[in-house]
Design a protein around this motif. Structure first.
Motif, PDB file in Angstrom:
ATOM      1  N   TYR A  14       9.094  94.438  30.996  1.00 19.93           N
ATOM      2  CA  TYR A  14       9.664  93.208  31.539  1.00 19.93           C
ATOM      3  C   TYR A  14       8.777  91.999  31.255  1.00 19.93           C
ATOM      4  N   ALA A  15       7.471  92.152  31.324  1.00 23.74           N
ATOM      5  CA  ALA A  15       6.571  91.030  31.036  1.00 23.74           C
ATOM      6  C   ALA A  15       6.726  90.587  29.580  1.00 23.74           C
ATOM      7  N   PHE A  16       6.807  91.553  28.668  1.00 25.16           N
ATOM      8  CA  PHE A  16       6.988  91.216  27.257  1.00 25.16           C
ATOM      9  C   PHE A  16       8.342  90.548  27.025  1.00 25.16           C
ATOM     10  N   ALA A  17       9.386  91.113  27.615  1.00 29.39           N
ATOM     11  CA  ALA A  17      10.729  90.524  27.466  1.00 29.39           C
ATOM     12  C   ALA A  17      10.748  89.102  28.028  1.00 29.39           C
ATOM     13  N   GLY A  18      10.123  88.909  29.180  1.00 28.20           N
ATOM     14  CA  GLY A  18      10.063  87.576  29.772  1.00 28.20           C
ATOM     15  C   GLY A  18       9.332  86.602  28.876  1.00 28.20           C
ATOM     16  N   TYR A  19       8.208  87.037  28.323  1.00 26.98           N
ATOM     17  CA  TYR A  19       7.445  86.219  27.392  1.00 26.98           C
ATOM     18  C   TYR A  19       8.310  85.823  26.196  1.00 26.98           C
ATOM     19  N   MET A  20       9.044  86.793  25.657  1.00 26.16           N
ATOM     20  CA  MET A  20       9.895  86.519  24.499  1.00 26.16           C
ATOM     21  C   MET A  20      11.017  85.543  24.849  1.00 26.16           C
ATOM     22  N   HIS A  21      11.547  85.626  26.076  1.00 26.90           N
ATOM     23  CA  HIS A  21      12.563  84.661  26.502  1.00 26.90           C
ATOM     24  C   HIS A  21      12.013  83.232  26.439  1.00 26.90           C
ATOM     25  N   LEU A  22      10.729  83.088  26.727  1.00 23.87           N
ATOM     26  CA  LEU A  22      10.121  81.761  26.778  1.00 23.87           C
ATOM     27  C   LEU A  22       9.715  81.251  25.404  1.00 23.87           C
ATOM     28  N   VAL A  23       9.158  82.117  24.559  1.00 19.51           N
ATOM     29  CA  VAL A  23       8.617  81.649  23.276  1.00 19.51           C
ATOM     30  C   VAL A  23       9.596  81.775  22.118  1.00 19.51           C
ATOM     31  N   ALA A  24      10.592  82.632  22.232  1.00 16.51           N
ATOM     32  CA  ALA A  24      11.577  82.821  21.160  1.00 16.51           C
ATOM     33  C   ALA A  24      12.959  83.041  21.778  1.00 16.51           C
ATOM     34  N   PRO A  25      13.536  82.009  22.381  1.00 16.56           N
ATOM     35  CA  PRO A  25      14.786  82.183  23.119  1.00 16.56           C
ATOM     36  C   PRO A  25      16.039  82.367  22.257  1.00 16.56           C
ATOM     37  N   ASP A  26      15.977  82.041  20.968  1.00 14.45           N
ATOM     38  CA  ASP A  26      17.185  82.052  20.143  1.00 14.45           C
ATOM     39  C   ASP A  26      17.959  83.372  20.152  1.00 14.45           C
ATOM     40  N   PRO A  27      17.313  84.537  20.017  1.00 13.33           N
ATOM     41  CA  PRO A  27      18.100  85.774  20.053  1.00 13.33           C
ATOM     42  C   PRO A  27      18.833  85.976  21.382  1.00 13.33           C
ATOM     43  N   PHE A  28      18.230  85.531  22.467  1.00 12.61           N
ATOM     44  CA  PHE A  28      18.848  85.658  23.788  1.00 12.61           C
ATOM     45  C   PHE A  28      20.002  84.669  23.936  1.00 12.61           C
ATOM     46  N   LEU A  29      19.820  83.475  23.380  1.00  7.06           N
ATOM     47  CA  LEU A  29      20.889  82.474  23.427  1.00  7.06           C
ATOM     48  C   LEU A  29      22.092  82.940  22.610  1.00  7.06           C
ATOM     49  N   THR A  30      21.836  83.628  21.521  1.00  8.00           N
ATOM     50  CA  THR A  30      22.910  84.109  20.651  1.00  8.00           C
ATOM     51  C   THR A  30      23.822  85.092  21.371  1.00  8.00           C
ATOM     52  N   ILE A  31      23.269  85.907  22.254  1.00  2.00           N
ATOM     53  CA  ILE A  31      24.093  86.926  22.929  1.00  2.00           C
ATOM     54  C   ILE A  31      24.564  86.496  24.309  1.00  2.00           C
ATOM     55  N   THR A  32      24.180  85.307  24.742  1.00  2.44           N
ATOM     56  CA  THR A  32      24.615  84.809  26.048  1.00  2.44           C
ATOM     57  C   THR A  32      26.112  84.502  25.987  1.00  2.44           C
ATOM     58  N   PRO A  33      26.888  85.078  26.899  1.00  2.00           N
ATOM     59  CA  PRO A  33      28.335  84.803  26.894  1.00  2.00           C
ATOM     60  C   PRO A  33      28.623  83.306  27.044  1.00  2.00           C
ATOM     61  N   ASP A  34      29.703  82.864  26.421  1.00  6.02           N
ATOM     62  CA  ASP A  34      30.082  81.445  26.470  1.00  6.02           C
ATOM     63  C   ASP A  34      30.329  80.957  27.896  1.00  6.02           C
ATOM     64  N   ALA A  35      30.714  81.854  28.798  1.00  5.13           N
ATOM     65  CA  ALA A  35      31.015  81.473  30.174  1.00  5.13           C
ATOM     66  C   ALA A  35      29.768  81.099  30.977  1.00  5.13           C
ATOM     67  N   VAL A  36      28.589  81.402  30.455  1.00  6.41           N
ATOM     68  CA  VAL A  36      27.348  81.096  31.176  1.00  6.41           C
ATOM     69  C   VAL A  36      27.024  79.617  30.983  1.00  6.41           C
ATOM     70  N   PRO A  37      26.976  78.853  32.089  1.00  4.35           N
ATOM     71  CA  PRO A  37      26.632  77.433  31.970  1.00  4.35           C
ATOM     72  C   PRO A  37      25.132  77.256  31.720  1.00  4.35           C
ATOM     73  N   PHE A  38      24.785  76.201  31.028  1.00  4.12           N
ATOM     74  CA  PHE A  38      23.379  75.861  30.767  1.00  4.12           C
ATOM     75  C   PHE A  38      22.607  77.064  30.197  1.00  4.12           C
ATOM     76  N   PRO A  39      23.049  77.604  29.071  1.00  5.57           N
ATOM     77  CA  PRO A  39      22.436  78.832  28.556  1.00  5.57           C
ATOM     78  C   PRO A  39      20.931  78.730  28.283  1.00  5.57           C
ATOM     79  N   SER A  40      20.459  77.596  27.788  1.00  2.00           N
ATOM     80  CA  SER A  40      19.012  77.458  27.533  1.00  2.00           C
ATOM     81  C   SER A  40      18.210  77.581  28.815  1.00  2.00           C
ATOM     82  N   GLU A  41      18.702  76.944  29.861  1.00  5.07           N
ATOM     83  CA  GLU A  41      18.013  77.010  31.142  1.00  5.07           C
ATOM     84  C   GLU A  41      18.083  78.416  31.735  1.00  5.07           C
TER      85      GLU A  41
END
Length: 131
Positions: A14-41
């Motif tokens: 979880y610490a590594f995944a959290g770190y990756m969310h912060l430093v390389a968010p693009d892969p997570f943004l790519t799979i975020t459903p369109d219904a999620v508001p403010f995906p970057s945040e």
């Protein structure tokens, strides 16, 4: 002893995944459903949640904090399941089949196991109480 080892392993994941969310968010943004508001945040704050949950799991003397972290990470895993399902659907719709069923089926099966894992290593009482 095994619970402690698996607690450290889950906290590291979880610490590594959290770190990756912060430093390389693009892969997570790519799979975020369109219904999620403010995906970057949302991706940013989910990274923070993962890191805080990992820290909470590692508290050696505060069972209440470990339990709260276990519950929080289990709920987190439940809440991000739609992103995993979205990733599955998007990936399989690609012409090349993306990562394929060999990745996505085990990933879907793993989600409830991750939820259970967080509760177990967080020492969250589950099940019926003995009379």
């Amino acid at each position: 002893m095994i619970r402690t080892v698996l607690r450290v392993v889950l906290a590291a994941i979880y610490a590594f995944a959290g770190y990756m969310h912060l430093v390389a968010p693009d892969p997570f943004l790519t799979i975020t459903p369109d219904a999620v508001p403010f995906p970057s945040e949302v991706v940013f704050w989910t990274g923070i949640a993962e890191i805080l949950g990992a820290i909470g799991l590692l508290q050696p003397f505060d069972i209440r904090l470990r339990r709260a972290a276990g519950i929080g990470l289990a709920l987190y895993a439940l809440c991000v399941w739609p992103a995993n399902i979205n990733h599955f659907a998007m990936d399989m719709a690609r012409d090349d089949g993306g990562l394929g069923l060999g990745y996505h089926i085990p990933r879907m099966i793993a989600q409830p196991l991750i939820i259970w894992w967080a509760l177990w290593v967080g020492e969250v009482p589950i099940g019926r109480r003995k009379p």
